[in-house]
Design a protein around this motif. Structure first.
Motif, PDB file in Angstrom:
ATOM      1  N   VAL A  90       0.834  -1.199   0.000  1.00 30.64           N
ATOM      2  CA  VAL A  90       0.000   0.000   0.000  1.00 30.64           C
ATOM      3  C   VAL A  90       0.871   1.252   0.000  1.00 30.64           C
ATOM      4  CG1 VAL A  90      -1.931  -1.133   1.165  1.00 30.64           C
ATOM      5  CG2 VAL A  90      -0.161  -0.006   2.526  1.00 30.64           C
ATOM      6  N   GLU A  91       0.228   2.349  -0.311  1.00 30.88           N
ATOM      7  CA  GLU A  91       0.946   3.619  -0.364  1.00 30.88           C
ATOM      8  C   GLU A  91       1.207   4.194   1.015  1.00 30.88           C
ATOM      9  OE1 GLU A  91       0.118   8.208  -1.907  1.00 30.88           O
ATOM     10  OE2 GLU A  91      -1.047   6.560  -2.737  1.00 30.88           O
ATOM     11  N   SER A  92       0.205   4.130   1.899  1.00 31.62           N
ATOM     12  CA  SER A  92       0.311   4.841   3.168  1.00 31.62           C
ATOM     13  C   SER A  92      -0.279   4.065   4.339  1.00 31.62           C
ATOM     14  CB  SER A  92      -0.402   6.194   3.059  1.00 31.62           C
ATOM     15  OG  SER A  92      -1.813   5.992   2.977  1.00 31.62           O
ATOM     16  N   VAL A  93      -0.004   4.556   5.524  1.00 33.76           N
ATOM     17  CA  VAL A  93      -0.554   3.990   6.751  1.00 33.76           C
ATOM     18  C   VAL A  93      -2.078   4.043   6.723  1.00 33.76           C
ATOM     19  CG1 VAL A  93      -0.767   4.406   9.242  1.00 33.76           C
ATOM     20  CG2 VAL A  93       1.481   4.486   8.145  1.00 33.76           C
ATOM     21  N   ARG A  94      -2.631   5.111   6.158  1.00 32.38           N
ATOM     22  CA  ARG A  94      -4.090   5.242   6.090  1.00 32.38           C
ATOM     23  C   ARG A  94      -4.711   4.112   5.285  1.00 32.38           C
ATOM     24  NH1 ARG A  94      -4.452  11.370   4.063  1.00 32.38           N
ATOM     25  NH2 ARG A  94      -2.831  10.502   2.720  1.00 32.38           N
ATOM     26  N   ASP A  95      -3.992   3.623   4.264  1.00 40.09           N
ATOM     27  CA  ASP A  95      -4.511   2.514   3.459  1.00 40.09           C
ATOM     28  C   ASP A  95      -4.572   1.232   4.280  1.00 40.09           C
ATOM     29  OD1 ASP A  95      -4.714   4.210   1.281  1.00 40.09           O
ATOM     30  OD2 ASP A  95      -2.741   3.690   0.497  1.00 40.09           O
ATOM     31  N   VAL A  96      -3.570   1.016   5.123  1.00 42.48           N
ATOM     32  CA  VAL A  96      -3.591  -0.155   6.010  1.00 42.48           C
ATOM     33  C   VAL A  96      -4.828  -0.092   6.905  1.00 42.48           C
ATOM     34  CG1 VAL A  96      -2.443  -1.341   7.917  1.00 42.48           C
ATOM     35  CG2 VAL A  96      -1.083  -0.437   6.025  1.00 42.48           C
ATOM     36  N   GLU A 100      -7.806  -2.860   6.982  1.00 40.86           N
ATOM     37  CA  GLU A 100      -8.071  -3.555   8.234  1.00 40.86           C
ATOM     38  C   GLU A 100      -9.529  -3.383   8.662  1.00 40.86           C
ATOM     39  OE1 GLU A 100      -5.881  -5.569  10.557  1.00 40.86           O
ATOM     40  OE2 GLU A 100      -5.472  -5.806   8.418  1.00 40.86           O
ATOM     41  N   ALA A 101     -10.116  -2.234   8.341  1.00 40.22           N
ATOM     42  CA  ALA A 101     -11.500  -1.968   8.727  1.00 40.22           C
ATOM     43  C   ALA A 101     -12.484  -2.890   8.012  1.00 40.22           C
ATOM     44  CB  ALA A 101     -11.859  -0.510   8.443  1.00 40.22           C
ATOM     45  N   THR A 102     -12.059  -3.483   6.891  1.00 41.30           N
ATOM     46  CA  THR A 102     -12.955  -4.380   6.153  1.00 41.30           C
ATOM     47  C   THR A 102     -13.091  -5.737   6.842  1.00 41.30           C
ATOM     48  OG1 THR A 102     -11.265  -5.449   4.744  1.00 41.30           O
ATOM     49  CG2 THR A 102     -12.158  -3.329   4.000  1.00 41.30           C
ATOM     50  N   GLY A 103     -12.066  -6.142   7.600  1.00 43.35           N
ATOM     51  CA  GLY A 103     -12.073  -7.439   8.250  1.00 43.35           C
ATOM     52  C   GLY A 103     -11.936  -8.601   7.284  1.00 43.35           C
ATOM     53  N   GLN A 104     -11.584  -8.307   6.018  1.00 44.68           N
ATOM     54  CA  GLN A 104     -11.527  -9.340   4.990  1.00 44.68           C
ATOM     55  C   GLN A 104     -10.105  -9.787   4.650  1.00 44.68           C
ATOM     56  OE1 GLN A 104     -14.315 -10.771   3.678  1.00 44.68           O
ATOM     57  NE2 GLN A 104     -15.465  -9.483   5.099  1.00 44.68           N
ATOM     58  N   TYR A 105      -9.113  -9.121   5.199  1.00 43.45           N
ATOM     59  CA  TYR A 105      -7.729  -9.435   4.859  1.00 43.45           C
ATOM     60  C   TYR A 105      -6.988  -9.934   6.093  1.00 43.45           C
ATOM     61  CZ  TYR A 105      -2.910  -8.913   3.291  1.00 43.45           C
ATOM     62  OH  TYR A 105      -1.593  -9.140   2.982  1.00 43.45           O
ATOM     63  N   ASP A 181      -9.312   5.899  -7.967  1.00 40.01           N
ATOM     64  CA  ASP A 181      -9.817   5.912  -6.600  1.00 40.01           C
ATOM     65  C   ASP A 181      -8.691   5.667  -5.603  1.00 40.01           C
ATOM     66  OD1 ASP A 181     -12.314   6.366  -7.484  1.00 40.01           O
ATOM     67  OD2 ASP A 181     -13.145   4.399  -6.986  1.00 40.01           O
ATOM     68  N   GLU A 182      -8.777   6.322  -4.457  1.00 32.91           N
ATOM     69  CA  GLU A 182      -7.826   6.096  -3.382  1.00 32.91           C
ATOM     70  C   GLU A 182      -8.470   5.193  -2.344  1.00 32.91           C
ATOM     71  OE1 GLU A 182      -5.965   9.552  -1.811  1.00 32.91           O
ATOM     72  OE2 GLU A 182      -5.800  10.526  -3.755  1.00 32.91           O
ATOM     73  N   LEU A 183      -7.683   4.270  -1.787  1.00 35.90           N
ATOM     74  CA  LEU A 183      -8.225   3.261  -0.881  1.00 35.90           C
ATOM     75  C   LEU A 183      -8.902   3.864   0.336  1.00 35.90           C
ATOM     76  CD1 LEU A 183      -5.523   0.450  -0.831  1.00 35.90           C
ATOM     77  CD2 LEU A 183      -7.361   0.851  -2.466  1.00 35.90           C
ATOM     78  N   GLU A 184      -8.344   4.939   0.862  1.00 39.53           N
ATOM     79  CA  GLU A 184      -8.867   5.481   2.112  1.00 39.53           C
ATOM     80  C   GLU A 184     -10.286   6.026   1.967  1.00 39.53           C
ATOM     81  OE1 GLU A 184      -7.414   9.355   3.518  1.00 39.53           O
ATOM     82  OE2 GLU A 184      -5.996   9.258   1.856  1.00 39.53           O
ATOM     83  N   TYR A 185     -10.701   6.326   0.714  1.00 42.59           N
ATOM     84  CA  TYR A 185     -12.037   6.863   0.499  1.00 42.59           C
ATOM     85  C   TYR A 185     -13.034   5.809   0.038  1.00 42.59           C
ATOM     86  CZ  TYR A 185      -9.444  11.221   0.741  1.00 42.59           C
ATOM     87  OH  TYR A 185      -8.630  12.239   1.150  1.00 42.59           O
ATOM     88  N   ALA A 186     -12.576   4.575  -0.161  1.00 43.78           N
ATOM     89  CA  ALA A 186     -13.471   3.507  -0.599  1.00 43.78           C
ATOM     90  C   ALA A 186     -14.256   2.976   0.599  1.00 43.78           C
ATOM     91  CB  ALA A 186     -12.674   2.378  -1.233  1.00 43.78           C
ATOM     92  N   ASP A 187     -15.524   2.610   0.367  1.00 45.02           N
ATOM     93  CA  ASP A 187     -16.295   2.046   1.466  1.00 45.02           C
ATOM     94  C   ASP A 187     -15.787   0.644   1.771  1.00 45.02           C
ATOM     95  OD1 ASP A 187     -18.351  -0.080   0.205  1.00 45.02           O
ATOM     96  OD2 ASP A 187     -18.069   1.572  -1.192  1.00 45.02           O
ATOM     97  N   SER A 188     -16.010   0.181   3.003  1.00 44.01           N
ATOM     98  CA  SER A 188     -15.452  -1.090   3.457  1.00 44.01           C
ATOM     99  C   SER A 188     -15.940  -2.275   2.636  1.00 44.01           C
ATOM    100  CB  SER A 188     -15.804  -1.311   4.937  1.00 44.01           C
ATOM    101  OG  SER A 188     -15.169  -0.349   5.749  1.00 44.01           O
ATOM    102  N   LEU A 189     -17.207  -2.256   2.227  1.00 44.72           N
ATOM    103  CA  LEU A 189     -17.762  -3.377   1.472  1.00 44.72           C
ATOM    104  C   LEU A 189     -17.081  -3.499   0.114  1.00 44.72           C
ATOM    105  CD1 LEU A 189     -19.819  -5.639   1.234  1.00 44.72           C
ATOM    106  CD2 LEU A 189     -21.475  -3.962   0.376  1.00 44.72           C
ATOM    107  N   THR A 190     -16.962  -2.379  -0.592  1.00 38.65           N
ATOM    108  CA  THR A 190     -16.317  -2.393  -1.908  1.00 38.65           C
ATOM    109  C   THR A 190     -14.859  -2.792  -1.807  1.00 38.65           C
ATOM    110  OG1 THR A 190     -17.799  -0.669  -2.741  1.00 38.65           O
ATOM    111  CG2 THR A 190     -15.741  -0.999  -3.936  1.00 38.65           C
ATOM    112  N   LEU A 191     -14.164  -2.222  -0.826  1.00 41.02           N
ATOM    113  CA  LEU A 191     -12.746  -2.525  -0.649  1.00 41.02           C
ATOM    114  C   LEU A 191     -12.556  -3.982  -0.253  1.00 41.02           C
ATOM    115  CD1 LEU A 191      -9.856  -1.594  -0.614  1.00 41.02           C
ATOM    116  CD2 LEU A 191     -10.202  -0.673   1.682  1.00 41.02           C
ATOM    117  N   GLY A 192     -13.413  -4.489   0.628  1.00 46.39           N
ATOM    118  CA  GLY A 192     -13.319  -5.885   1.046  1.00 46.39           C
ATOM    119  C   GLY A 192     -13.510  -6.839  -0.114  1.00 46.39           C
ATOM    120  N   ARG A 193     -14.486  -6.551  -0.967  1.00 49.57           N
ATOM    121  CA  ARG A 193     -14.727  -7.390  -2.144  1.00 49.57           C
ATOM    122  C   ARG A 193     -13.560  -7.312  -3.123  1.00 49.57           C
ATOM    123  NH1 ARG A 193     -21.120  -5.969  -3.317  1.00 49.57           N
ATOM    124  NH2 ARG A 193     -22.010  -7.406  -1.771  1.00 49.57           N
ATOM    125  N   SER A 194     -12.955  -6.145  -3.235  1.00 47.63           N
ATOM    126  CA  SER A 194     -11.818  -5.982  -4.145  1.00 47.63           C
ATOM    127  C   SER A 194     -10.632  -6.821  -3.702  1.00 47.63           C
ATOM    128  CB  SER A 194     -11.404  -4.502  -4.218  1.00 47.63           C
ATOM    129  OG  SER A 194     -12.418  -3.721  -4.803  1.00 47.63           O
TER     130      SER A 194
END
Length: 203
Positions: A90-96, A100-105, A181-194
């Motif tokens: 990832v690019e930044s700490v915010r992306d981590v 992590e907020a998705t609970g999918q990784y 799109d930047e990861l930090e602005y993606a919703d958890s559901l979309t990011l988790g599925r990605s």
């Protein structure tokens, strides 16, 4: 902008200038925040100042993934339950924090500290790409979880070229995320599925 002579207190002026140096905080917002802090009790102000001051000495970078940590290794890298053969780049700490907020990784991370951006004077040597290469082996899966804009794609391609000879598996996020799109602005559901539907990286 308030003229320097219009501040009733030098301490207030100094606080406004310090707060105003933060990204996205204008002079009016800085003054509003400083006045809000001033309304708090001395104990709260001292506690606030101490928390900010502690950032200088109390926060470290994980020796493995470059994530923020209270010690030499972050809680994620120190967790034996995580899959240490899967590294999400990832690019930044915010992306981590977003992933992590998705609970999918359930793997580990590698924080680059930015992306390659010649226009901003950021080259490969300014990032932690060398440290990433050292972590990769044949059994590693590297997930390139960078933004889909030109700079993100350029960085992904560069990393791929650096690690392809290691025989590792290289994947990227499924494009449930829009271009740029930047990861930090993606919703958890979309990011988790990605993450779950990640695909083989094709340079």
């Amino acid at each position: 902008m308030i003229a320097p002579d219009n501040y009733p207190s030098k301490a207030l002026k100094d606080a406004v200038e310090a707060i105003g140096s933060l990204p996205g905080v204008g002079s009016r917002s800085a003054l509003r925040l400083a006045l809000h802090i001033l309304k708090q009790s001395p104990d709260k102000i001292h506690a606030f100042a101490a928390a900010v001051d502690n950032l200088a000495e109390g926060v470290h970078y994980c020796r493995d993934c470059m994530m923020l940590s209270d010690g030499d290794r972050c809680a994620i890298c120190a967790d034996s339950r995580r899959d240490h053969d899967t590294i999400c780049v990832v690019e930044s700490v915010r992306d981590v924090m977003s992933i992590e907020a998705t609970g999918q990784y359930h793997g580990v991370y590698h924080v680059l500290g930015g992306i390659i951006s010649p226009i901003n004077g950021v080259g490969p040597s300014d990032l932690t790409i060398r440290q990433l290469v050292e972590r990769v082996s044949e059994k590693t899966e590297v997930i390139l979880a960078l933004s889909g804009d030109v700079e993100g794609e350029t960085t992904s391609f560069y990393i791929y070229r650096q690690i392809e000879s290691r025989g590792c598996k290289v994947t990227t996020l499924a494009r449930g995320l829009g271009f740029g799109d930047e990861l930090e602005y993606a919703d958890s559901l979309t990011l988790g599925r990605s993450i779950l539907n990640r695909q083989t990286f094709k340079p």
